[in-house]
Design a protein around this motif. Structure first.
Motif, mmCIF file in Angstrom:
data_model
loop_
_atom_site.group_PDB
_atom_site.id
_atom_site.type_symbol
_atom_site.label_atom_id
_atom_site.label_comp_id
_atom_site.label_asym_id
_atom_site.label_seq_id
_atom_site.Cartn_x
_atom_site.Cartn_y
_atom_site.Cartn_z
ATOM 1 N N VAL A 117 0.806 -1.212 -0.101
ATOM 2 C CA VAL A 117 -0.092 0.062 0.012
ATOM 3 C C VAL A 117 0.760 1.232 -0.056
ATOM 4 O O VAL A 117 0.500 2.216 -0.679
ATOM 5 C CB VAL A 117 -0.864 0.029 1.327
ATOM 6 C CG1 VAL A 117 -1.724 1.147 1.462
ATOM 7 C CG2 VAL A 117 -1.944 -1.135 1.097
ATOM 8 N N ASP A 118 1.879 1.247 0.736
ATOM 9 C CA ASP A 118 2.832 2.447 0.998
ATOM 10 C C ASP A 118 3.525 2.820 -0.725
ATOM 11 O O ASP A 118 3.597 3.932 -0.819
ATOM 12 C CB ASP A 118 3.894 2.704 1.913
ATOM 13 C CG ASP A 118 4.628 0.997 1.888
ATOM 14 O OD1 ASP A 118 4.433 0.254 0.838
ATOM 15 O OD2 ASP A 118 5.876 0.966 2.418
ATOM 16 N N VAL A 120 2.119 1.934 -3.212
ATOM 17 C CA VAL A 120 0.975 2.668 -4.342
ATOM 18 C C VAL A 120 0.779 4.152 -3.936
ATOM 19 O O VAL A 120 0.650 5.032 -4.879
ATOM 20 C CB VAL A 120 -0.483 1.787 -3.961
ATOM 21 C CG1 VAL A 120 -1.387 2.349 -4.980
ATOM 22 C CG2 VAL A 120 -0.103 0.305 -4.591
ATOM 23 N N LEU A 121 0.891 4.299 -2.589
ATOM 24 C CA LEU A 121 0.414 5.819 -2.179
ATOM 25 C C LEU A 121 1.752 6.590 -2.662
ATOM 26 O O LEU A 121 1.577 7.753 -3.291
ATOM 27 C CB LEU A 121 0.209 5.910 -0.740
ATOM 28 C CG LEU A 121 -1.140 5.255 -0.308
ATOM 29 C CD1 LEU A 121 -1.153 5.414 1.106
ATOM 30 C CD2 LEU A 121 -2.184 6.130 -0.771
ATOM 31 N N LEU A 122 2.937 6.278 -2.554
ATOM 32 C CA LEU A 122 4.283 6.851 -3.113
ATOM 33 C C LEU A 122 4.120 7.002 -4.444
ATOM 34 O O LEU A 122 4.430 8.143 -5.212
ATOM 35 C CB LEU A 122 5.249 6.232 -2.423
ATOM 36 C CG LEU A 122 5.704 6.289 -1.105
ATOM 37 C CD1 LEU A 122 6.805 5.551 -0.586
ATOM 38 C CD2 LEU A 122 5.840 7.845 -0.690
ATOM 39 N N THR A 123 3.565 6.210 -5.304
ATOM 40 C CA THR A 123 3.534 6.297 -6.678
ATOM 41 C C THR A 123 2.520 7.459 -7.118
ATOM 42 O O THR A 123 2.845 8.199 -8.132
ATOM 43 C CB THR A 123 3.180 4.931 -7.468
ATOM 44 O OG1 THR A 123 4.151 3.869 -6.932
ATOM 45 C CG2 THR A 123 3.106 4.816 -8.866
ATOM 46 N N GLU A 124 1.235 7.288 -6.389
ATOM 47 C CA GLU A 124 0.300 8.297 -6.808
ATOM 48 C C GLU A 124 0.640 9.593 -6.391
ATOM 49 O O GLU A 124 0.673 10.716 -7.019
ATOM 50 C CB GLU A 124 -0.905 7.737 -5.941
ATOM 51 C CG GLU A 124 -1.710 6.849 -6.479
ATOM 52 C CD GLU A 124 -2.948 6.420 -5.666
ATOM 53 O OE1 GLU A 124 -3.022 7.247 -4.745
ATOM 54 O OE2 GLU A 124 -3.583 5.320 -5.869
ATOM 55 N N MET A 125 1.581 9.809 -5.124
ATOM 56 C CA MET A 125 1.910 11.292 -5.079
ATOM 57 C C MET A 125 2.966 11.773 -5.952
ATOM 58 O O MET A 125 3.050 12.928 -6.590
ATOM 59 C CB MET A 125 2.555 11.045 -3.572
ATOM 60 C CG MET A 125 1.495 11.005 -2.545
ATOM 61 S SD MET A 125 2.201 10.617 -0.739
ATOM 62 C CE MET A 125 3.258 11.963 -0.693
#
Length: 139
Positions: A117-118, A120-125
């Motif tokens: 999950v982290d 995925v979140l870093l990629t979106e950011m």
């Protein structure tokens, strides 16, 4: 030479073939009895009461010239019954078993590990920051 013959006989194909021949001959006798005692009288009754069966004489009064159409129909019925039973009792189950064995023997593709999950979140950011920088907006 004897070892090679023994390996050939015990491989399985020859034994399966021998079993199939025995079962086939026994089943042929069963179907032959069925057609001779049940199908033949039904076909012969179509020829009439005084007829020798379903057929005709090429030369009347000469039994050697009787064309027995009923015997041909009986052979066709015997073949169809035998083929249907062999197909549904032997071929279909063997095809299903072979398909299952092939599916089990096929190499299994490894499943992809789920992305944390982290990550995925870093990629979106990162993607959002790139979009903002492309527009000229500073965070």
């Amino acid at each position: 030479m004897i070892k090679g013959f023994r390996d050939f006989v015990l491989r399985g194909n020859v034994i399966e073939l021998a079993i199939a021949v025995v079962i086939g001959s026994a089943f042929t006798a069963l179907v032959g009895a069925f057609t001779a005692n049940i199908i033949d009288p039904v076909i012969a009754s179509a020829g009439g009461i005084d007829a020798a069966g379903l057929g005709f004489w090429i030369r009347p009064g000469n039994d050697a010239t009787f064309v027995d159409v009923g015997a041909v129909l009986t052979a066709v019925v015997t073949f169809l019954i035998t083929a249907a039973v062999v197909y549904f009792l032997f071929v279909v189950p063997m095809n299903r078993a072979s398909a299952r064995l092939r599916a089990l023997a096929a190499p299994q593709e490894p499943e992809e590990a789920p992305t944390p999950v982290d990550t995925v979140l870093l990629t979106e950011m990162r993607d959002l920051l790139k979009d903002l920088a492309a527009r000229g907006v500073r965070p």
